[in-house]
Design an enzyme around this catalytic site. Structure first.
Site, PDB file in Angstrom:
ATOM      1  N   LYS A  17      -5.155 -45.264  59.502  1.00  0.00           N
ATOM      2  CA  LYS A  17      -5.848 -46.545  59.721  1.00  0.00           C
ATOM      3  C   LYS A  17      -4.929 -47.718  59.377  1.00  0.00           C
ATOM      4  O   LYS A  17      -4.778 -48.657  60.149  1.00  0.00           O
ATOM      5  CB  LYS A  17      -7.125 -46.629  58.859  1.00  0.00           C
ATOM      6  CG  LYS A  17      -8.106 -45.496  59.082  1.00  0.00           C
ATOM      7  CD  LYS A  17      -9.333 -45.633  58.197  1.00  0.00           C
ATOM      8  CE  LYS A  17      -9.075 -45.513  56.703  1.00  0.00           C
ATOM      9  NZ  LYS A  17      -8.602 -44.188  56.251  1.00  0.00           N
ATOM     10  N   ARG A  26     -10.814 -36.736  47.489  1.00  0.00           N
ATOM     11  CA  ARG A  26     -11.167 -37.814  48.436  1.00  0.00           C
ATOM     12  C   ARG A  26     -11.723 -37.221  49.718  1.00  0.00           C
ATOM     13  O   ARG A  26     -12.738 -37.673  50.238  1.00  0.00           O
ATOM     14  CB  ARG A  26      -9.924 -38.664  48.762  1.00  0.00           C
ATOM     15  CG  ARG A  26      -9.526 -39.580  47.623  1.00  0.00           C
ATOM     16  CD  ARG A  26      -8.069 -39.953  47.696  1.00  0.00           C
ATOM     17  NE  ARG A  26      -7.722 -40.819  48.796  1.00  0.00           N
ATOM     18  CZ  ARG A  26      -6.477 -41.011  49.223  1.00  0.00           C
ATOM     19  NH1 ARG A  26      -5.474 -40.372  48.632  1.00  0.00           N
ATOM     20  NH2 ARG A  26      -6.237 -41.831  50.208  1.00  0.00           N
ATOM     21  N   ARG A  57     -17.808 -47.520  55.115  1.00  0.00           N
ATOM     22  CA  ARG A  57     -17.533 -46.139  54.724  1.00  0.00           C
ATOM     23  C   ARG A  57     -18.806 -45.349  54.486  1.00  0.00           C
ATOM     24  O   ARG A  57     -18.741 -44.153  54.241  1.00  0.00           O
ATOM     25  CB  ARG A  57     -16.777 -46.126  53.385  1.00  0.00           C
ATOM     26  CG  ARG A  57     -15.352 -46.540  53.465  1.00  0.00           C
ATOM     27  CD  ARG A  57     -14.484 -45.377  53.782  1.00  0.00           C
ATOM     28  NE  ARG A  57     -13.576 -44.963  52.748  1.00  0.00           N
ATOM     29  CZ  ARG A  57     -12.385 -45.500  52.532  1.00  0.00           C
ATOM     30  NH1 ARG A  57     -11.967 -46.523  53.203  1.00  0.00           N
ATOM     31  NH2 ARG A  57     -11.599 -44.994  51.625  1.00  0.00           N
ATOM     32  N   ARG A 100       1.084 -44.007  45.844  1.00  0.00           N
ATOM     33  CA  ARG A 100      -0.234 -44.419  45.357  1.00  0.00           C
ATOM     34  C   ARG A 100      -0.773 -43.406  44.355  1.00  0.00           C
ATOM     35  O   ARG A 100      -0.560 -42.216  44.516  1.00  0.00           O
ATOM     36  CB  ARG A 100      -1.217 -44.531  46.548  1.00  0.00           C
ATOM     37  CG  ARG A 100      -1.296 -45.946  47.064  1.00  0.00           C
ATOM     38  CD  ARG A 100      -2.077 -46.073  48.330  1.00  0.00           C
ATOM     39  NE  ARG A 100      -3.407 -45.463  48.330  1.00  0.00           N
ATOM     40  CZ  ARG A 100      -4.261 -45.549  49.351  1.00  0.00           C
ATOM     41  NH1 ARG A 100      -3.925 -46.240  50.426  1.00  0.00           N
ATOM     42  NH2 ARG A 100      -5.436 -44.961  49.298  1.00  0.00           N
ATOM     43  N   ARG A 151       3.364 -39.935  51.475  1.00  0.00           N
ATOM     44  CA  ARG A 151       3.262 -41.392  51.744  1.00  0.00           C
ATOM     45  C   ARG A 151       3.971 -42.213  50.663  1.00  0.00           C
ATOM     46  O   ARG A 151       3.904 -41.913  49.480  1.00  0.00           O
ATOM     47  CB  ARG A 151       1.800 -41.817  51.795  1.00  0.00           C
ATOM     48  CG  ARG A 151       1.672 -43.343  51.889  1.00  0.00           C
ATOM     49  CD  ARG A 151       0.317 -43.786  52.304  1.00  0.00           C
ATOM     50  NE  ARG A 151      -0.725 -43.369  51.392  1.00  0.00           N
ATOM     51  CZ  ARG A 151      -2.020 -43.529  51.649  1.00  0.00           C
ATOM     52  NH1 ARG A 151      -2.417 -44.096  52.768  1.00  0.00           N
ATOM     53  NH2 ARG A 151      -2.913 -43.121  50.777  1.00  0.00           N
TER      54      ARG A 151
END
Ligand code: AP5
Ligand code: MG
Length: 219
Positions: free
Chosen positions: A12, A170, A87, A159, A126
């Site tokens: 996203k 998650r 969400r 992160r 990431r």
């Protein structure tokens, strides 16, 4: 207003970074807003961080208040690309109602579809830049100089919620709500889906094609 939907790691943020300037839209990501608030140590930021660290969604009331307030700023009038909001079905309903009051609406919601194991792989690799949150990946999108953002030269970091256990939490806790949000927009005839497993530039072109098709059929 356009909504980008997708599980954690679907791309996203990556796509919003490319598409928002191209479509002249303001990119708003509730995750980025929470991380900035946590960094500044504000009450909302500290509350949100506890949920984020556990891989849970931040409660709707806190999230909705923050997002709706942000939407009243002048720079949101040009049109907004939402990333990571709504969400939950409750957030989607509140957004519809708030926009209706302003004679506005969500035009399209596009799901970037990626299977779970690929999501884990992507999030484990990431890297994000300290200054502006520009997004990289050790494998699929490495920076030119290791550890440094190509765009602004700031340091790249991992992160805190990208540890494997938190990634799995998650996905487990957030994907059921995502499916319900998809149902919300499907019922309104606004949901489109693109194959998010393709390379980044191909996903961008698929998104642009989906939007063009949508604006054509709305005419
Ligand atoms: P948020 O920051 O929104 O995190 P997320 O939804 O978990 O999504 P990510 O940012 O992890 O993934 P992304 O889809 O943006 O993927 P990206 O482009 O980075 O939210 C964080 C937390 O805040 C939530 O867990 C929750 O606690 C809270 N929160 C936020 N909004 C909330 C809300 N509305 N309500 C309640 N709580 C909320 O890409 C991932 C990686 O893949 C990168 O390394 C990238 O380079 C790579 N990549 C991207 N596309 C491709 C591709 N096509 N091929 C190969 N690699 C790719
Ligand atoms: Mg993101």
């Amino acid at each position: 207003m356009l909504v980008l939907l997708g599980a954690p790691g679907a791309g996203k943020g990556t796509q919003a970074e490319i598409l928002a300037p191209r479509l002249n839209l303001l990119h708003l990501a509730t995750g980025d807003m929470f991380r900035a608030a946590a960094e500044q140590g504000t009450p909302i930021g500290l509350e949100a961080k506890a949920y984020m660290d556990r891989g849970e969604l931040v409660p709707d009331d806190v999230t909705v208040r923050m997002l709706l307030e942000r939407l009243t700023a002048p720079d949101a009038r040009q049109g907004v690309l939402l990333d990571g909001f709504p969400r939950t079905p409750a957030q989607a309903g509140v957004l519809d109602a708030a926009l209706a009051e302003r004679n506005a609406r969500v035009e399209e919601a596009i799901l970037i579809d990626v299977p779970p194991e690929e999501l884990v792989r992507r999030l484990s690799g990431r890297l994000v830049c300290r200054a502006e949150g520009h997004i990289y990946n050790e494998i699929s999108k490495p920076p030119r100089v290791p550890g440094i953002c190509d765009i602004d030269g700031s340091e790249l970091y991992e992160r805190e919620d990208d540890k494997v256990e938190t990634i799995r939490a998650r996905l487990r806790q957030q994907v059921p709500d995502l499916l319900e949000v998809c149902d919300h927009y499907r019922a309104q005839g606004k949901l489109r889906s693109v194959d998010g497993t393709r390379p980044i530039d191909e996903v961008t072109e698929e998104l642009v094609a989906a939007l063009t098709q949508a604006s054509g059929s709305a005419r």
